[in-house]
Design an enzyme around this catalytic site. Structure first.
Site, PDB file in Angstrom:
ATOM      1  N   SER A 154     -31.066  18.709 -22.021  1.00  0.00           N
ATOM      2  CA  SER A 154     -30.227  18.608 -20.835  1.00  0.00           C
ATOM      3  C   SER A 154     -28.881  17.967 -21.179  1.00  0.00           C
ATOM      4  CB  SER A 154     -30.963  17.816 -19.749  1.00  0.00           C
ATOM      5  OG  SER A 154     -30.254  17.840 -18.532  1.00  0.00           O
ATOM      6  N   ASP A 219     -35.482  27.180 -13.838  1.00  0.00           N
ATOM      7  CA  ASP A 219     -34.829  25.871 -13.856  1.00  0.00           C
ATOM      8  C   ASP A 219     -33.893  25.768 -12.653  1.00  0.00           C
ATOM      9  OD1 ASP A 219     -33.360  23.561 -14.420  1.00  0.00           O
ATOM     10  OD2 ASP A 219     -33.503  23.872 -16.576  1.00  0.00           O
ATOM     11  N   HIS A 248     -37.089  22.406 -15.189  1.00  0.00           N
ATOM     12  CA  HIS A 248     -36.148  21.626 -15.992  1.00  0.00           C
ATOM     13  C   HIS A 248     -36.823  20.518 -16.794  1.00  0.00           C
ATOM     14  CE1 HIS A 248     -32.176  20.222 -17.121  1.00  0.00           C
ATOM     15  NE2 HIS A 248     -32.501  18.986 -16.770  1.00  0.00           N
TER      16      HIS A 248
END
Length: 431
Positions: A154, A219, A248
């Protein structure tokens, strides 16, 4: 102004756990150890050789906490940059699984302002954090960039690509739910803004090692399109992993996650510098050939379709053929034609000229190797206007390249006409 926007963006990008899930203490013998803030501690006992707790000072004055998990059977080291809402205490169990299942040494660290690290989280602080941790790996554990794989999850894809763009001999990069940029997570924009952070869309182009992209198709935080575009923009993309139905923060629970990641690690272990360079050169040649133009190491003359300079060396290395050029040229005056009929190393050749990529040699040494002299520069027959100079049935035909006294298959030609005028003159003198 840009600095103010960056601080504003940082408030929306970083969410360190509060309070931290662990803290660092010092043992009586002076060693650092991690202690969980919860009642059930998952950290090993103090003095365990499998975990080293480090505090590293960055160039921006912050002190960053790092965990080094040692695997005695490992050949590579994984440098893990986590997401924006976790710290090392929450990720320690995952680190143990990755260390064992992937057979790697693993270094994880907390950004400034996360866990036991000092300072405040910001884009440029994370850049300084990962640089300091990498320097620690070099000095304390002897890990070079050739034995290092960077892993970014991320927001962690930002510092990961920042460091990867500066290490040309890096072994590999893993982007787990990576982002194109901070602003592009919130909205689809095509331009760069001063308030944007983590411009991975630009830095991915500078990475010179294999890049594995892992992303979930469902996601809802960072759209799958981010991962797909990062994979397409990578110079050396590895087979991506699109986890169907993955979100995610839950990709680690899917069996294909660890399987695909393990295969990537194994491929990186088996990849040598020589094989990597060979693969890169093959990819460059493939792309150049698909363009249909000589965009790499062009020999003289210059290509009319690309402004690349001509080569003046005499090493014979510039064997290249361009469809845009009128023939293929070589630094050592030896042709390098894509046609099989042009395999001649005659020094008399001044390059290959364009009669369907057949050479025009000024000597007779290469005639047995070719079927045509290409008739380059010869006039057409005044009788039939053909170029079939090699099909003359008369034994007196001269077909050497550069010779303009040739005969055609129909009987026309300069020599024929010259001999006729000569015989007429002799007949008149005898008369």
């Amino acid at each position: 102004m840009g600095c103010m926007f960056s601080h504003l963006a940082a408030k929306f990008a970083f969410f360190p756990p509060s309070p931290p899930t662990y803290h660092v203490t010092t043992t009586p013998d002076g060693k650092l150890t991690a202690v969980s803030s919860s009642t059930s501690s998952t950290f090993p006992a103090a003095g365990d050789a499998s975990l080293d707790v480090r505090v590293v000072k960055t160039r921006r004055g912050n002190k960053v906490t790092a965990f080094y998990l040692r695997n005695h059977n490992a050949r590579l080291t994984l440098l893990y940059s986590h997401g924006n809402a976790a710290d090392l205490g929450q990720l320690f169990d995952l680190f143990l699984q990755l260390k064992v299942n992937l057979r790697v040494n693993l270094m994880g660290y907390d950004y400034s302002g996360y866990g036991a690290s000092t300072g405040k989280p910001s884009e440029y602080n994370t850049y300084a954090d990962i640089e300091a941790v990498y320097e620690c790996l070099q000095t304390e554990y002897g890990v070079g960039q050739e034995d290092l794989i960077l892993y970014g999850q991320s927001v962690g894809s930002g510092p990961t690509l920042h460091l990867a763009s500066k290490l040309p001999r890096l072994r590999g990069v893993v982007l787990h739910s990576g982002i194109l940029s901070g602003l592009r997570v919130l909205c689809h924009v095509k331009f760069k803004f001063c308030c944007d952070i983590y411009s991975n869309i630009n830095k991915i182009k500078k990475v010179k090692c294999p890049v594995l992209v892992i992303h979930g198709t469902e996601d809802d935080v960072v759209n799958w399109l981010h991962g797909n575009r990062l994979w397409k923009m990578a110079k050396e993309p590895y087979e991506p992993l699109w986890i169907k139905g993955g979100g995610h923060c839950n990709l680690e629970i899917y069996p294909e996650y660890i399987r695909h990641l393990y295969r990537f690690i194994q491929d990186m272990e088996n990849t040598t510098t020589k094989s990597r360079l060979k693969k890169i050169w093959q990819e460059i040649r493939r792309r150049d050939e698909s363009k249909g133009c000589c965009s790499f190491r062009l020999c003289r003359p210059k290509c009319p379709r690309c402004p690349k300079p001509s080569c003046d060396c005499s090493c014979g290395c510039c064997k290249w053929s361009c469809p845009s050029l009128k023939g293929c040229f070589s630094c050592c005056k030896k042709p390098s034609c894509v046609s099989s009929c042009c395999k001649c190393s005659c020094l008399s050749l001044k390059g290959c000229f364009t009669c369907w990529k057949k050479p025009s040699c000024v000597s007779n040494c290469c005639f047995p190797k070719v079927k045509c002299c290409s008739c380059f520069g010869k006039p057409r027959c005044p009788k039939c206007s053909c170029w079939k100079c090699l099909k003359c049935p008369e034994p007196e035909c001269c077909c050497c390249a550069g010779c303009f006294s040739w005969l055609c298959c129909c009987g026309g030609g300069r020599r024929k006409e010259g001999e006729t005028r000569g015989r007429t003159t002799m007949a008149k003198s005898e008369g």
